[in-house]
Design a protein around this motif. Structure first.
Motif, PDB file in Angstrom:
ATOM      1  N   ASN A  55      47.957  46.544  46.965  1.00 43.25           N
ATOM      2  CA  ASN A  55      46.506  46.679  46.830  1.00 43.25           C
ATOM      3  C   ASN A  55      45.819  47.039  48.144  1.00 43.25           C
ATOM      4  OD1 ASN A  55      47.530  44.377  44.814  1.00 43.25           O
ATOM      5  ND2 ASN A  55      46.004  45.647  43.830  1.00 43.25           N
ATOM      6  N   VAL A  56      46.489  46.722  49.242  1.00 45.26           N
ATOM      7  CA  VAL A  56      45.973  47.108  50.564  1.00 45.26           C
ATOM      8  C   VAL A  56      45.862  48.636  50.645  1.00 45.26           C
ATOM      9  CG1 VAL A  56      46.526  47.110  53.040  1.00 45.26           C
ATOM     10  CG2 VAL A  56      46.878  45.035  51.689  1.00 45.26           C
ATOM     11  N   LEU A  57      46.866  49.315  50.104  1.00 43.44           N
ATOM     12  CA  LEU A  57      46.855  50.777  50.099  1.00 43.44           C
ATOM     13  C   LEU A  57      45.735  51.318  49.228  1.00 43.44           C
ATOM     14  CD1 LEU A  57      48.513  53.253  51.104  1.00 43.44           C
ATOM     15  CD2 LEU A  57      49.406  51.037  51.772  1.00 43.44           C
TER      16      LEU A  57
ATOM     17  N   THR B   5      33.112  61.676  29.904  1.00 43.77           N
ATOM     18  CA  THR B   5      33.502  60.293  29.637  1.00 43.77           C
ATOM     19  C   THR B   5      34.961  60.053  30.035  1.00 43.77           C
ATOM     20  OG1 THR B   5      34.186  60.792  27.376  1.00 43.77           O
ATOM     21  CG2 THR B   5      31.919  60.068  27.687  1.00 43.77           C
ATOM     22  N   PHE B   6      35.228  58.835  30.431  1.00 42.75           N
ATOM     23  CA  PHE B   6      36.589  58.409  30.752  1.00 42.75           C
ATOM     24  C   PHE B   6      36.826  57.059  30.098  1.00 42.75           C
ATOM     25  CE2 PHE B   6      35.305  61.073  34.271  1.00 42.75           C
ATOM     26  CZ  PHE B   6      36.437  61.834  34.532  1.00 42.75           C
ATOM     27  N   SER B   7      38.078  56.800  29.777  1.00 43.67           N
ATOM     28  CA  SER B   7      38.416  55.517  29.195  1.00 43.67           C
ATOM     29  C   SER B   7      39.754  55.038  29.764  1.00 43.67           C
ATOM     30  CB  SER B   7      38.495  55.684  27.676  1.00 43.67           C
ATOM     31  OG  SER B   7      38.558  54.425  27.077  1.00 43.67           O
ATOM     32  N   TYR B   8      39.809  53.764  30.113  1.00 42.40           N
ATOM     33  CA  TYR B   8      41.042  53.206  30.676  1.00 42.40           C
ATOM     34  C   TYR B   8      41.330  51.866  30.030  1.00 42.40           C
ATOM     35  CZ  TYR B   8      39.694  56.414  34.395  1.00 42.40           C
ATOM     36  OH  TYR B   8      39.312  57.516  35.102  1.00 42.40           O
ATOM     37  N   LYS B   9      42.613  51.569  29.914  1.00 39.53           N
ATOM     38  CA  LYS B   9      43.011  50.237  29.461  1.00 39.53           C
ATOM     39  C   LYS B   9      43.644  49.497  30.634  1.00 39.53           C
ATOM     40  CE  LYS B   9      43.716  50.985  24.517  1.00 39.53           C
ATOM     41  NZ  LYS B   9      42.276  50.927  24.281  1.00 39.53           N
ATOM     42  N   ILE B  10      43.350  48.195  30.740  1.00 44.62           N
ATOM     43  CA  ILE B  10      43.882  47.401  31.845  1.00 44.62           C
ATOM     44  C   ILE B  10      44.569  46.161  31.294  1.00 44.62           C
ATOM     45  CG2 ILE B  10      43.276  46.105  33.919  1.00 44.62           C
ATOM     46  CD1 ILE B  10      40.947  47.654  34.351  1.00 44.62           C
ATOM     47  N   ASP B  11      45.701  45.813  31.884  1.00 44.32           N
ATOM     48  CA  ASP B  11      46.386  44.574  31.496  1.00 44.32           C
ATOM     49  C   ASP B  11      46.124  43.490  32.528  1.00 44.32           C
ATOM     50  OD1 ASP B  11      47.618  45.374  29.106  1.00 44.32           O
ATOM     51  OD2 ASP B  11      49.174  46.447  30.234  1.00 44.32           O
ATOM     52  N   GLY B  12      45.850  42.280  32.041  1.00 43.77           N
ATOM     53  CA  GLY B  12      45.691  41.149  32.944  1.00 43.77           C
ATOM     54  C   GLY B  12      46.955  40.946  33.758  1.00 43.77           C
ATOM     55  N   GLY B  13      46.802  40.646  35.030  1.00 40.53           N
ATOM     56  CA  GLY B  13      47.951  40.375  35.895  1.00 40.53           C
ATOM     57  C   GLY B  13      48.616  41.606  36.488  1.00 40.53           C
ATOM     58  N   ASP B  14      48.184  42.781  36.044  1.00 42.48           N
ATOM     59  CA  ASP B  14      48.833  44.011  36.515  1.00 42.48           C
ATOM     60  C   ASP B  14      48.222  44.497  37.839  1.00 42.48           C
ATOM     61  OD1 ASP B  14      50.213  46.355  36.794  1.00 42.48           O
ATOM     62  OD2 ASP B  14      49.199  47.407  35.145  1.00 42.48           O
ATOM     63  N   PHE B  15      48.534  43.802  38.908  1.00 45.55           N
ATOM     64  CA  PHE B  15      47.961  44.160  40.215  1.00 45.55           C
ATOM     65  C   PHE B  15      48.497  45.486  40.747  1.00 45.55           C
ATOM     66  CE2 PHE B  15      46.532  39.779  40.313  1.00 45.55           C
ATOM     67  CZ  PHE B  15      45.289  39.916  40.921  1.00 45.55           C
ATOM     68  N   ASN B  17      48.738  48.289  39.220  1.00 43.50           N
ATOM     69  CA  ASN B  17      47.908  49.434  38.815  1.00 43.50           C
ATOM     70  C   ASN B  17      46.408  49.231  39.074  1.00 43.50           C
ATOM     71  OD1 ASN B  17      49.875  51.327  37.781  1.00 43.50           O
ATOM     72  ND2 ASN B  17      50.292  49.773  36.229  1.00 43.50           N
ATOM     73  N   ALA B  18      46.051  48.115  39.683  1.00 36.55           N
ATOM     74  CA  ALA B  18      44.628  47.864  39.961  1.00 36.55           C
ATOM     75  C   ALA B  18      44.102  48.948  40.890  1.00 36.55           C
ATOM     76  CB  ALA B  18      44.452  46.486  40.597  1.00 36.55           C
ATOM     77  N   GLU B  50      37.331  46.034  38.198  1.00 38.44           N
ATOM     78  CA  GLU B  50      38.708  46.252  37.757  1.00 38.44           C
ATOM     79  C   GLU B  50      39.594  45.053  38.144  1.00 38.44           C
ATOM     80  OE1 GLU B  50      41.534  49.970  38.263  1.00 38.44           O
ATOM     81  OE2 GLU B  50      39.610  50.412  39.140  1.00 38.44           O
ATOM     82  N   VAL B  51      39.478  44.654  39.404  1.00 37.43           N
ATOM     83  CA  VAL B  51      40.295  43.545  39.909  1.00 37.43           C
ATOM     84  C   VAL B  51      39.954  42.248  39.170  1.00 37.43           C
ATOM     85  CG1 VAL B  51      40.724  42.062  41.916  1.00 37.43           C
ATOM     86  CG2 VAL B  51      40.785  44.535  42.168  1.00 37.43           C
TER      87      VAL B  51
END
Lengths: 113, 141
Positions: A55-57, B5-15, B17-18, B50-51
């Protein structure tokens, strides 16, 4: 002043092979709280931190920082190194503290300006 | 007028791809010649939001609408929700787990950063259900 110059002057290790050492250095930022760095660092700054994950990157890239210096003998974890290889943002390292490196960097940039 | 428009899906805990959505939106705004200062405000707000989903929720969805006047971002998550939005807005208040804190996140600066960098911020939350955050940033003027 570009990253190459500070690598030489501060005797830094370069962790990623494809690091772009010609990026211009406009200043520095010291911080380990990611939201603090995200909200306050500025384009062209070199970021001194103990954080060694991917995440730093992401933050360095989003804020157009010129380099990351891992202080106090820290080494990047594999995911950080992988992201660094992809982005080209230099991930550098030193045995010295943020206080010492920051002081030297400040002085280098002052003389340069 | 209509917009992009843009759309994204995010999974909890997936740092790992954050920040992906933030990165793509940044690139788009650059292509649209939006002022760098404005891009930075959008990116700070979106990245923090996002985070927050990655750090707290089970999963979430981001929807972005960009038109000539503004960028409007809605982040809707399924997760624990926020007991007191008012308290969550305070600098330094955090419910992040120790592992998230050890990464340097969870310092209680996320929502304040979003507030500071947006022109409109709305947080609606239901405990045990989830949270919807709406962020708007003007792109002109």
């Amino acid at each position: 002043m570009v990253v190459k110059n500070i690598v030489r002057e501060l005797d830094l290790k370069v962790f990623n092979k494809n690091a772009d050492l010609d990026l211009e250095v406009k200043g520095g930022f010291v911080g380990d709280l990611l939201s603090h760095v995200m909200g306050n660092s500025e384009e062209g700054q070199v970021w001194l931190t103990v954080q060694t994950h991917k995440n730093v990157l992401a933050i360095a890239s989003l804020n157009d920082l010129s380099a990351i210096i891992l202080i106090d003998k820290q080494i990047p974890d594999p995911s950080m190194l992988e992201a660094a290889e992809k982005e080209g943002i230099p991930v550098l390292g030193s045995d010295k503290t943020a206080f010492e490196l920051g002081g030297k960097l400040f002085e280098l940039l002052r003389i340069d300006s | 007028m209509s917009g992009i428009t843009f759309s994204y899906k995010i999974d909890g805990g997936d740092f790992v791809n954050a920040g992906k959505a933030s990165s793509e939106i940044k690139r788009t705004l650059k292509q649209l010649n939006v002022a760098q200062k404005t891009i930075k405000r959008v990116v700070v707000s979106l990245y923090e939001a996002e985070v927050n989903i990655v750090a707290h929720a089970h999963r979430g969805e981001i929807n972005v609408l960009i038109n000539a006047e503004e960028i409007s971002i809605t982040l809707k998550d399924e997760g624990p929700g926020i007991e007191s939005v008012e308290q969550a807005m305070e600098v330094g208040y955090s419910t992040a787990s120790p592992s998230v804190v050890s990464m340097g996140f969870g310092a209680g600066m996320g929502l304040p950063n979003m507030k500071k960098n947006s022109d409109y911020l709305n947080v609606e939350s239901k405990v045990g259900v989830g949270t919807t955050v709406t962020i708007k940033v003007a792109l002109v003027g």
